[in-house]
Design a protein around this motif. Sequence first.
Motif, mmCIF file in Angstrom:
data_model
loop_
_atom_site.group_PDB
_atom_site.id
_atom_site.type_symbol
_atom_site.label_atom_id
_atom_site.label_comp_id
_atom_site.label_asym_id
_atom_site.label_seq_id
_atom_site.Cartn_x
_atom_site.Cartn_y
_atom_site.Cartn_z
ATOM 1 N N GLY A 66 0.795 -1.223 0.000
ATOM 2 C CA GLY A 66 0.000 0.000 0.000
ATOM 3 C C GLY A 66 0.827 1.272 0.000
ATOM 4 N N LEU A 67 2.131 1.134 -0.184
ATOM 5 C CA LEU A 67 3.002 2.313 -0.150
ATOM 6 C C LEU A 67 2.754 3.203 -1.373
ATOM 7 C CD1 LEU A 67 5.521 3.296 1.624
ATOM 8 C CD2 LEU A 67 6.897 2.519 -0.305
ATOM 9 N N VAL A 68 2.664 4.519 -1.121
ATOM 10 C CA VAL A 68 2.534 5.495 -2.206
ATOM 11 C C VAL A 68 3.823 6.313 -2.226
ATOM 12 C CG1 VAL A 68 1.217 7.471 -3.105
ATOM 13 C CG2 VAL A 68 0.048 5.680 -1.782
ATOM 14 N N ARG A 69 4.395 6.514 -3.416
ATOM 15 C CA ARG A 69 5.606 7.318 -3.514
ATOM 16 C C ARG A 69 5.339 8.574 -4.337
ATOM 17 N NH1 ARG A 69 10.780 5.466 -7.009
ATOM 18 N NH2 ARG A 69 9.555 6.557 -8.600
ATOM 19 N N LEU A 70 5.776 9.703 -3.796
ATOM 20 C CA LEU A 70 5.643 10.972 -4.504
ATOM 21 C C LEU A 70 7.020 11.468 -4.931
ATOM 22 C CD1 LEU A 70 3.317 12.961 -2.037
ATOM 23 C CD2 LEU A 70 2.608 11.581 -4.027
ATOM 24 N N SER A 71 7.123 11.898 -6.168
ATOM 25 C CA SER A 71 8.281 12.682 -6.587
ATOM 26 C C SER A 71 7.753 14.102 -6.688
ATOM 27 C CB SER A 71 8.801 12.193 -7.939
ATOM 28 O OG SER A 71 9.770 13.103 -8.423
ATOM 29 N N VAL A 72 8.144 14.919 -5.730
ATOM 30 C CA VAL A 72 7.558 16.257 -5.653
ATOM 31 C C VAL A 72 8.310 17.198 -6.604
ATOM 32 C CG1 VAL A 72 7.012 18.180 -4.121
ATOM 33 C CG2 VAL A 72 6.881 15.819 -3.269
ATOM 34 N N GLY A 73 7.572 17.893 -7.425
ATOM 35 C CA GLY A 73 8.160 18.785 -8.416
ATOM 36 C C GLY A 73 8.257 20.218 -7.928
ATOM 37 N N ILE A 74 8.332 21.134 -8.875
ATOM 38 C CA ILE A 74 8.605 22.533 -8.515
ATOM 39 C C ILE A 74 7.379 23.433 -8.681
ATOM 40 C CG2 ILE A 74 11.048 22.275 -9.092
ATOM 41 C CD1 ILE A 74 10.521 23.900 -11.647
ATOM 42 N N GLU A 75 6.185 22.813 -8.773
ATOM 43 C CA GLU A 75 4.963 23.612 -8.894
ATOM 44 C C GLU A 75 4.707 24.398 -7.597
ATOM 45 O OE1 GLU A 75 5.204 20.242 -9.176
ATOM 46 O OE2 GLU A 75 4.084 19.503 -10.911
ATOM 47 N N ALA A 76 3.647 25.240 -7.596
ATOM 48 C CA ALA A 76 3.255 25.938 -6.368
ATOM 49 C C ALA A 76 2.751 24.896 -5.372
ATOM 50 C CB ALA A 76 2.162 26.952 -6.658
ATOM 51 N N VAL A 77 3.291 24.904 -4.168
ATOM 52 C CA VAL A 77 2.987 23.827 -3.218
ATOM 53 C C VAL A 77 1.503 23.820 -2.822
ATOM 54 C CG1 VAL A 77 3.565 25.040 -1.062
ATOM 55 C CG2 VAL A 77 3.946 22.566 -1.254
ATOM 56 N N GLU A 78 0.868 24.991 -2.832
ATOM 57 C CA GLU A 78 -0.559 25.059 -2.501
ATOM 58 C C GLU A 78 -1.364 24.209 -3.495
ATOM 59 O OE1 GLU A 78 1.418 27.596 -3.100
ATOM 60 O OE2 GLU A 78 1.445 28.892 -1.327
ATOM 61 N N ASP A 79 -0.987 24.266 -4.763
ATOM 62 C CA ASP A 79 -1.691 23.490 -5.782
ATOM 63 C C ASP A 79 -1.467 21.991 -5.586
ATOM 64 O OD1 ASP A 79 -2.723 25.768 -6.989
ATOM 65 O OD2 ASP A 79 -0.997 25.993 -8.332
ATOM 66 N N LEU A 80 -0.252 21.644 -5.174
ATOM 67 C CA LEU A 80 0.060 20.226 -4.960
ATOM 68 C C LEU A 80 -0.735 19.680 -3.781
ATOM 69 C CD1 LEU A 80 3.928 20.257 -5.572
ATOM 70 C CD2 LEU A 80 2.119 19.531 -7.140
ATOM 71 N N VAL A 81 -0.792 20.445 -2.699
ATOM 72 C CA VAL A 81 -1.553 20.018 -1.516
ATOM 73 C C VAL A 81 -3.035 19.900 -1.865
ATOM 74 C CG1 VAL A 81 -2.328 20.742 0.785
ATOM 75 C CG2 VAL A 81 0.103 20.854 0.187
ATOM 76 N N ALA A 82 -3.557 20.874 -2.605
ATOM 77 C CA ALA A 82 -4.976 20.837 -2.985
ATOM 78 C C ALA A 82 -5.260 19.595 -3.833
ATOM 79 C CB ALA A 82 -5.343 22.106 -3.752
ATOM 80 N N ASP A 83 -4.305 19.240 -4.687
ATOM 81 C CA ASP A 83 -4.477 18.065 -5.543
ATOM 82 C C ASP A 83 -4.552 16.787 -4.700
ATOM 83 O OD1 ASP A 83 -4.671 16.771 -8.051
ATOM 84 O OD2 ASP A 83 -2.531 16.296 -8.009
ATOM 85 N N LEU A 84 -3.665 16.688 -3.707
ATOM 86 C CA LEU A 84 -3.674 15.496 -2.838
ATOM 87 C C LEU A 84 -4.957 15.462 -2.007
ATOM 88 C CD1 LEU A 84 0.049 15.437 -1.627
ATOM 89 C CD2 LEU A 84 -1.049 13.833 -3.218
ATOM 90 N N GLU A 85 -5.336 16.626 -1.506
ATOM 91 C CA GLU A 85 -6.543 16.713 -0.681
ATOM 92 C C GLU A 85 -7.761 16.201 -1.465
ATOM 93 O OE1 GLU A 85 -6.735 20.541 1.127
ATOM 94 O OE2 GLU A 85 -7.388 19.526 2.963
ATOM 95 N N HIS A 86 -7.827 16.631 -2.706
ATOM 96 C CA HIS A 86 -8.912 16.174 -3.591
ATOM 97 C C HIS A 86 -8.833 14.668 -3.802
ATOM 98 C CE1 HIS A 86 -9.757 14.970 -7.789
ATOM 99 N NE2 HIS A 86 -10.952 15.442 -7.480
ATOM 100 N N ALA A 87 -7.635 14.159 -4.067
ATOM 101 C CA ALA A 87 -7.480 12.724 -4.357
ATOM 102 C C ALA A 87 -7.801 11.869 -3.132
ATOM 103 C CB ALA A 87 -6.063 12.450 -4.833
ATOM 104 N N PHE A 88 -7.491 12.369 -1.943
ATOM 105 C CA PHE A 88 -7.756 11.611 -0.712
ATOM 106 C C PHE A 88 -9.249 11.395 -0.502
ATOM 107 C CE2 PHE A 88 -3.737 12.021 2.129
ATOM 108 C CZ PHE A 88 -2.969 11.579 1.070
ATOM 109 N N ARG A 89 -10.070 12.282 -1.115
ATOM 110 C CA ARG A 89 -11.519 12.131 -0.979
ATOM 111 C C ARG A 89 -12.088 11.109 -1.959
ATOM 112 N NH1 ARG A 89 -11.431 17.937 -0.148
ATOM 113 N NH2 ARG A 89 -11.902 18.260 -2.352
ATOM 114 N N ALA A 90 -11.221 10.611 -2.852
ATOM 115 C CA ALA A 90 -11.693 9.696 -3.911
ATOM 116 C C ALA A 90 -12.242 8.385 -3.331
ATOM 117 C CB ALA A 90 -10.554 9.382 -4.877
#
Length: 381
Positions: A357-381
């Motif tokens: 069940g391990l999830v691996r992220l390679s975090v890029g150079i986008e705005a971090v607020e957008d990245l967090v919002a994306d994960l937050e949305h995905a966690f609700r899936a």
Amino acid sequence: MTDRIETLAVHAGAEPDELSGGVSPAIQMSSTFKQDGVGKPRDGYEYGRSDNPTRRRLEAAIAALEGGTHGFAYASGLAATQNLLYLLDPGDRLLMSDDAYGGTWRLADKVWARYGVQTDAVDLRDLDALAAALASGPPARMIWIETPTNPLLKLVDISAVVRLAANAGALTVVDNTFATPYLQRPLGLGADVVMHSATKYLAGHSDVISGLLATRHPDVAERLRFHQNAAGAVPSPFDCWLVMRGMRTLAIRMERASQNAAHIAEWLTGRPDVTRVYYPGLADNPQHELVELQMRLPGAMVSFELAGGEAKARKVAEATRLFTLAESLGAVESLIELPAAMTHASVAGSPLEVPAGLVRLSVGIEAVEDLVADLEHAFRA
Ligand SMILES: *Cc1c(COP(=O)(O)O)cnc(C)c1O
């Protein structure tokens, strides 16, 4: 010149083109070179497999960035690894980080085993376990360190392993793909050779497969040069140019991506639906001090497990929009993947197996607020 990585990354190997003054060096595509007389090549260039001006620039650049005297470029990270394993003979033993890149383990355990090289996995965080492994069985000729490891982000104390290896007469290799010389310089800590999948952070744009080595040992360098030419897994001049083009922004990319990753790791830690976060920079990470000791920053890779287990992990990985579901890592864009089903499928059932069940992220150079919002949305899936 200087030993500051920010400056070296921009300038090493990238001197303006000699003929035209082109500030971005020309790509020399020629496969063969005119000789001034029989057996009298200019500047040592004879045939493109043996040497090439564009490749020479990249090799000078990685040597400078890693604080080495010799650099070597290959068609992939695994081709670089293969070239290093040619230093071993039948009957030799290789000790490897027990959480090394799956393909590195596969090459040693599935291919080199057939030629009489025995590979044993060791948790290199545990120096007593390493000492015990060195004291038992056939002598170890090489210790393969990966730090941080992929995908569990374990750290290995490079200087401590180097000391044990030196007593045992073993060569130390550090796969520095995750850290890059911007965060960590293993040769300065006593390692013999540094290896890179330049496909990842060094090139940094998900558009080239490439491998590099650097060392300070003239004798090791001579053998690597011989095998680079003899086995022939060399990169194209265009690929060398792409890697160098990416490397010029290494410092700012690593800085920004690491900042983003630290922020996301903290955010994940605060979530009730996340059961475990793997990130060496977290204050409660038992290896936090090693970051201070040998790294500038903890890096831009983050792994985690969810309360919903593998089923939830799959859902999250398929629901992100900015984080692309893909293998590989280290580029400007953020990626998400499930190592057990994707990058690490080849180590299932081996000592390197990773949690399903391990999830691996390679975090890029986008705005971090957008990245967090994306994960937050995905966690609700
Ligand atoms: C990708 C990777 C490799 C293999 O490199 P390729 O360029 O894919 O051949 C080796 N080590 C690590 C840590 C990697 O991430």
